[in-house]
Design an enzyme around this catalytic site. Structure first.
Site, PDB file in Angstrom:
ATOM      1  N   ASP A   1      10.245  -5.166  -5.914  1.00 57.06           N
ATOM      2  CA  ASP A   1       9.105  -4.255  -5.837  1.00 57.06           C
ATOM      3  C   ASP A   1       8.784  -3.668  -7.204  1.00 57.06           C
ATOM      4  O   ASP A   1       7.619  -3.501  -7.565  1.00 57.06           O
ATOM      5  CB  ASP A   1       9.391  -3.113  -4.850  1.00 57.06           C
ATOM      6  CG  ASP A   1       9.452  -3.603  -3.414  1.00 57.06           C
ATOM      7  OD1 ASP A   1       9.149  -4.794  -3.172  1.00 57.06           O
ATOM      8  OD2 ASP A   1       9.805  -2.793  -2.535  1.00 57.06           O
TER       9      ASP A   1
ATOM     10  N   GLN B   1       9.234  -5.024 -10.130  1.00 57.63           N
ATOM     11  CA  GLN B   1       8.535  -6.029 -10.942  1.00 57.63           C
ATOM     12  C   GLN B   1       7.081  -6.167 -10.512  1.00 57.63           C
ATOM     13  O   GLN B   1       6.175  -6.270 -11.339  1.00 57.63           O
ATOM     14  CB  GLN B   1       9.242  -7.386 -10.825  1.00 57.63           C
ATOM     15  CG  GLN B   1      10.547  -7.432 -11.603  1.00 57.63           C
ATOM     16  CD  GLN B   1      11.346  -8.683 -11.279  1.00 57.63           C
ATOM     17  OE1 GLN B   1      11.610  -8.978 -10.113  1.00 57.63           O
ATOM     18  NE2 GLN B   1      11.734  -9.418 -12.297  1.00 57.63           N
TER      19      GLN B   1
ATOM     20  N   ASP C   1       5.266  -3.867  -9.061  1.00 55.24           N
ATOM     21  CA  ASP C   1       4.554  -2.651  -9.492  1.00 55.24           C
ATOM     22  C   ASP C   1       4.243  -2.686 -10.991  1.00 55.24           C
ATOM     23  O   ASP C   1       3.184  -2.219 -11.425  1.00 55.24           O
ATOM     24  CB  ASP C   1       5.369  -1.389  -9.154  1.00 55.24           C
ATOM     25  CG  ASP C   1       5.397  -1.109  -7.653  1.00 55.24           C
ATOM     26  OD1 ASP C   1       4.558  -1.672  -6.921  1.00 55.24           O
ATOM     27  OD2 ASP C   1       6.263  -0.327  -7.208  1.00 55.24           O
TER      28      ASP C   1
ATOM     29  N   SER D   1      -4.391   0.940   2.132  1.00 54.38           N
ATOM     30  CA  SER D   1      -3.141   1.073   1.394  1.00 54.38           C
ATOM     31  C   SER D   1      -3.070   2.517   0.883  1.00 54.38           C
ATOM     32  O   SER D   1      -3.752   3.389   1.422  1.00 54.38           O
ATOM     33  CB  SER D   1      -3.149   0.054   0.252  1.00 54.38           C
ATOM     34  OG  SER D   1      -1.945   0.132  -0.458  1.00 54.38           O
TER      35      SER D   1
ATOM     36  N   GLU E   1       5.522  13.759   3.393  1.00 55.78           N
ATOM     37  CA  GLU E   1       6.247  12.876   4.312  1.00 55.78           C
ATOM     38  C   GLU E   1       7.070  11.875   3.513  1.00 55.78           C
ATOM     39  O   GLU E   1       6.742  11.598   2.361  1.00 55.78           O
ATOM     40  CB  GLU E   1       5.252  12.064   5.155  1.00 55.78           C
ATOM     41  CG  GLU E   1       4.319  12.908   5.962  1.00 55.78           C
ATOM     42  CD  GLU E   1       3.320  12.059   6.719  1.00 55.78           C
ATOM     43  OE1 GLU E   1       3.412  10.819   6.705  1.00 55.78           O
ATOM     44  OE2 GLU E   1       2.437  12.665   7.337  1.00 55.78           O
TER      45      GLU E   1
ATOM     46  N   LYS F   1       8.028   8.205   2.503  1.00 52.95           N
ATOM     47  CA  LYS F   1       7.348   6.910   2.508  1.00 52.95           C
ATOM     48  C   LYS F   1       8.339   5.881   3.033  1.00 52.95           C
ATOM     49  O   LYS F   1       9.306   5.528   2.353  1.00 52.95           O
ATOM     50  CB  LYS F   1       6.866   6.540   1.107  1.00 52.95           C
ATOM     51  CG  LYS F   1       6.058   5.267   1.116  1.00 52.95           C
ATOM     52  CD  LYS F   1       5.297   5.081  -0.161  1.00 52.95           C
ATOM     53  CE  LYS F   1       4.360   3.896  -0.029  1.00 52.95           C
ATOM     54  NZ  LYS F   1       5.074   2.623   0.195  1.00 52.95           N
TER      55      LYS F   1
ATOM     56  N   ARG G   1      -0.979  -5.104   9.458  1.00 52.10           N
ATOM     57  CA  ARG G   1      -2.124  -4.676   8.651  1.00 52.10           C
ATOM     58  C   ARG G   1      -2.979  -5.854   8.190  1.00 52.10           C
ATOM     59  O   ARG G   1      -4.193  -5.755   8.074  1.00 52.10           O
ATOM     60  CB  ARG G   1      -1.602  -3.892   7.424  1.00 52.10           C
ATOM     61  CG  ARG G   1      -2.683  -3.159   6.686  1.00 52.10           C
ATOM     62  CD  ARG G   1      -2.101  -2.359   5.535  1.00 52.10           C
ATOM     63  NE  ARG G   1      -1.638  -3.215   4.439  1.00 52.10           N
ATOM     64  CZ  ARG G   1      -1.100  -2.769   3.315  1.00 52.10           C
ATOM     65  NH1 ARG G   1      -0.917  -1.481   3.141  1.00 52.10           N
ATOM     66  NH2 ARG G   1      -0.725  -3.605   2.365  1.00 52.10           N
TER      67      ARG G   1
ATOM     68  N   GLU H   1       4.945   2.754  10.770  1.00 46.81           N
ATOM     69  CA  GLU H   1       5.775   1.834  10.023  1.00 46.81           C
ATOM     70  C   GLU H   1       6.909   1.372  10.932  1.00 46.81           C
ATOM     71  O   GLU H   1       7.572   2.197  11.564  1.00 46.81           O
ATOM     72  CB  GLU H   1       6.343   2.597   8.816  1.00 46.81           C
ATOM     73  CG  GLU H   1       6.604   1.773   7.616  1.00 46.81           C
ATOM     74  CD  GLU H   1       5.336   1.378   6.843  1.00 46.81           C
ATOM     75  OE1 GLU H   1       4.224   1.859   7.179  1.00 46.81           O
ATOM     76  OE2 GLU H   1       5.464   0.562   5.923  1.00 46.81           O
TER      77      GLU H   1
ATOM     78  N   LYS I   1      -0.290  14.137   1.706  1.00 48.43           N
ATOM     79  CA  LYS I   1      -1.616  14.025   2.331  1.00 48.43           C
ATOM     80  C   LYS I   1      -2.261  15.397   2.411  1.00 48.43           C
ATOM     81  O   LYS I   1      -1.562  16.396   2.616  1.00 48.43           O
ATOM     82  CB  LYS I   1      -1.476  13.482   3.766  1.00 48.43           C
ATOM     83  CG  LYS I   1      -0.787  12.143   3.835  1.00 48.43           C
ATOM     84  CD  LYS I   1      -0.478  11.724   5.266  1.00 48.43           C
ATOM     85  CE  LYS I   1       0.205  10.360   5.230  1.00 48.43           C
ATOM     86  NZ  LYS I   1       0.676   9.908   6.540  1.00 48.43           N
TER      87      LYS I   1
HETATM   88  P1  NAD Z   1       2.236   0.895  -0.506  1.00 49.47           P
HETATM   89  O1  NAD Z   1       3.455   0.369   0.160  1.00 49.47           O
HETATM   90  O2  NAD Z   1       2.383   1.437  -1.863  1.00 49.47           O
HETATM   91  O3  NAD Z   1       1.594   2.029   0.405  1.00 49.47           O
HETATM   92  C1  NAD Z   1       0.808   1.838   1.540  1.00 49.47           C
HETATM   93  C2  NAD Z   1       1.579   1.740   2.801  1.00 49.47           C
HETATM   94  O4  NAD Z   1       2.569   2.727   2.905  1.00 49.47           O
HETATM   95  C3  NAD Z   1       0.723   1.958   4.013  1.00 49.47           C
HETATM   96  O5  NAD Z   1       0.085   0.790   4.411  1.00 49.47           O
HETATM   97  C4  NAD Z   1       1.710   2.458   5.052  1.00 49.47           C
HETATM   98  O6  NAD Z   1       1.977   1.490   6.000  1.00 49.47           O
HETATM   99  C5  NAD Z   1       2.950   2.770   4.268  1.00 49.47           C
HETATM  100  N1  NAD Z   1       3.553   4.063   4.574  1.00 49.47           N
HETATM  101  C6  NAD Z   1       4.898   4.307   4.656  1.00 49.47           C
HETATM  102  N2  NAD Z   1       5.154   5.570   4.965  1.00 49.47           N
HETATM  103  C7  NAD Z   1       3.954   6.184   5.116  1.00 49.47           C
HETATM  104  C8  NAD Z   1       3.576   7.510   5.459  1.00 49.47           C
HETATM  105  N3  NAD Z   1       4.471   8.462   5.688  1.00 49.47           N
HETATM  106  N4  NAD Z   1       2.268   7.791   5.518  1.00 49.47           N
HETATM  107  C9  NAD Z   1       1.340   6.837   5.261  1.00 49.47           C
HETATM  108  N5  NAD Z   1       1.631   5.552   4.938  1.00 49.47           N
HETATM  109  C10 NAD Z   1       2.941   5.233   4.861  1.00 49.47           C
HETATM  110  O7  NAD Z   1       1.132  -0.149  -0.584  1.00 49.47           O
HETATM  111  P2  NAD Z   1       1.062  -1.611  -0.040  1.00 49.47           P
HETATM  112  O8  NAD Z   1      -0.280  -2.076  -0.403  1.00 49.47           O
HETATM  113  O9  NAD Z   1       1.475  -1.674   1.381  1.00 49.47           O
HETATM  114  O10 NAD Z   1       2.156  -2.374  -0.823  1.00 49.47           O
HETATM  115  C11 NAD Z   1       2.319  -2.344  -2.178  1.00 49.47           C
HETATM  116  C12 NAD Z   1       3.790  -2.228  -2.435  1.00 49.47           C
HETATM  117  O11 NAD Z   1       4.507  -3.202  -1.698  1.00 49.47           O
HETATM  118  C13 NAD Z   1       4.106  -2.463  -3.874  1.00 49.47           C
HETATM  119  O12 NAD Z   1       4.051  -1.271  -4.613  1.00 49.47           O
HETATM  120  C14 NAD Z   1       5.482  -3.055  -3.799  1.00 49.47           C
HETATM  121  O13 NAD Z   1       6.428  -1.993  -3.738  1.00 49.47           O
HETATM  122  C15 NAD Z   1       5.475  -3.774  -2.484  1.00 49.47           C
HETATM  123  N6  NAD Z   1       5.195  -5.204  -2.679  1.00 49.47           N
HETATM  124  C16 NAD Z   1       6.198  -5.959  -3.149  1.00 49.47           C
HETATM  125  C17 NAD Z   1       6.005  -7.306  -3.380  1.00 49.47           C
HETATM  126  C18 NAD Z   1       7.146  -8.134  -3.883  1.00 49.47           C
HETATM  127  O14 NAD Z   1       6.945  -9.307  -4.166  1.00 49.47           O
HETATM  128  N7  NAD Z   1       8.342  -7.575  -3.984  1.00 49.47           N
HETATM  129  C19 NAD Z   1       4.753  -7.897  -3.142  1.00 49.47           C
HETATM  130  C20 NAD Z   1       3.743  -7.098  -2.662  1.00 49.47           C
HETATM  131  C21 NAD Z   1       3.967  -5.742  -2.440  1.00 49.47           C
END
Ligand code: NAD
Length: 335
Positions: free
Chosen positions: A39, A41, A43, A88, A118, A120, A141, A178, A294
């Site tokens: 994650d 990498q 980010d 997101s 909250e 995450k 999603r 989640e 939020k």
């Molecule tokens: P995100 O994970 O940064 O945030 C959005 C998500 O957080 C929402 O869709 C929701 O489901 C979740 N979430 C968890 N707790 C929550 C809460 N209390 N309230 C609201 N939402 C909550 O964004 P994203 O678009 O889902 O994913 C991006 C992230 O996923 C990246 O920053 C990375 O960490 C990871 N990712 C990793 C890879 C990889 O190859 N390792 C690839 C893609 C994404």
């Protein structure tokens, strides 16, 4: 302002390469449940893309990974159109970025906002729809507009009510949440995988995704998946004033909401919450990768609105990654 034709070739190439790389990693992570990089990498690459776009705004298009809900869906599951788009979250990686977000919130008409803090949850985002109190659909999603129908799998999960309880059940209720794999059960599931000659899961998030997105719901049923609800989608017959108050209502209806959320009235309160969970990160039942802040009042949320990929009324503060950055590259992950 620079026209797209005026952007230097090296910036254009870097932008294209980073976009392609991010799309490839997102596909591996969301669709195949086989992350290719950590994650941290991912980010970092995203931060690189945003830096190129900040220097050359002409490169920003709606399909840039910085502008869309990254994700996808397979043919294994039937497609589901979400009643309301699933989004997101924007990220903050430092106290400066968090303060900048709060300053924008105040400036853009939400002065006097209370902040709902909250955890995450590092799991898989789902939308679950209840009609007249009965669970009718659960979907991942996907790309935010279209997700995968995982209703049969979610029905097997302990703690997800098939039927809402209490008086005054809303006519329509779409909750967002989640699905996570409890940390305490993670070592056991991997021992089981190895015993069966299968590759272990890279981390609990990956175990949650792999266990949920199974063709055979009996496999899902055999895994200890849990849900935590953290938002609302479409609804009819539900009074909404503050998100924190809605959580109490959802709990009365039998839905699992976190007992760890907290409403504070300023940034120092937010910061205290972030620091507390930085310390206690490993005593939580699920993995966390940060804190979500939020605006609590729905009127203010509506006033702030959303971009194409994320609400302006929320931000995810990310803790620095803990995993060794090279470790994941060697792990073959099972689905
Ligand atoms: P995100 O994970 O940064 O945030 C959005 C998500 O957080 C929402 O869709 C929701 O489901 C979740 N979430 C968890 N707790 C929550 C809460 N209390 N309230 C609201 N939402 C909550 O964004 P994203 O678009 O889902 O994913 C991006 C992230 O996923 C990246 O920053 C990375 O960490 C990871 N990712 C990793 C890879 C990889 O190859 N390792 C690839 C893609 C994404």
């Amino acid at each position: 302002r620079e026209d797209v034709t005026e952007v230097p070739d090296d910036a254009r190439t870097r932008h294209r390469d980073l976009s392609e790389e991010l799309d490839r990693y997102a596909f591996a992570y969301y669709v195949r449940d086989e992350p290719l990089v950590s994650d941290g990498q991912y980010d970092e690459l995203m931060a690189g893309l945003k830096a190129v776009e900040a220097a050359h705004p002409a490169l920003v298009t709606p399909d840039s990974p910085s502008q869309k809900v990254n994700g996808g869906f397979t043919a294994t599951f039937a497609p589901v159109q979400h009643l309301e788009r699933m989004q997101s979250l924007d990220n903050a990686f430092s106290s400066d970025e968090l303060s900048a977000w709060a300053a924008r919130v105040e400036r853009e008409g939400a002065a006097g906002a209370d902040y709902l803090c909250e955890l995450k949850v590092d799991g898989v985002a789902v939308a679950i729809v209840y009609e007249k109190g009965r669970l009718v659909r659960a979907a991942t999603r996907g790309d935010g507009t279209t997700g995968e129908d995982v209703t049969a799998n979610v029905r097997t999960m302990e703690g997800v009510p098939q039927q809402l309880t209490g008086n005054d059940v809303p006519e329509l209720l779409e909750v967002r949440g989640e699905i996570y794999f409890p940390v305490a059960a993670f070592a056991d599931v991997n021992a089981g995988m190895v015993e069966q000659g299968k590759a272990p899961f890279a981390n609990p998030r990956n175990a949650a995704a792999g266990s949920l997105r199974q063709k055979d719901p009996r496999v899902t049923a055999s895994r200890p998946l849990r849900l935590v609800v953290h938002g609302l989608g479409a609804h009819r017959g539900l009074e909404v004033g503050r998100q924190s108050a809605v959580y109490f209502r959802l709990r009365d209806l039998g839905l699992p909401v976190s007992g760890r959320s907290e409403v504070v009235d300023d940034l120092s309160g937010v910061w205290a919450f972030i620091e507390r969970y930085r310390e206690q990160r490993h005593s939580v039942e699920h993995e966390i990768d940060g804190v979500v802040v939020k605006v609590d009042q729905y009127t203010l949320q509506r006033r702030l609105g959303s971009t194409s990929r994320a609400p302006r009324w929320a931000i995810a503060f990310k803790y620095p990654p803990e995993e060794a950055t090279t470790k994941l590259l060697d792990v073959r992950v099972n689905v």
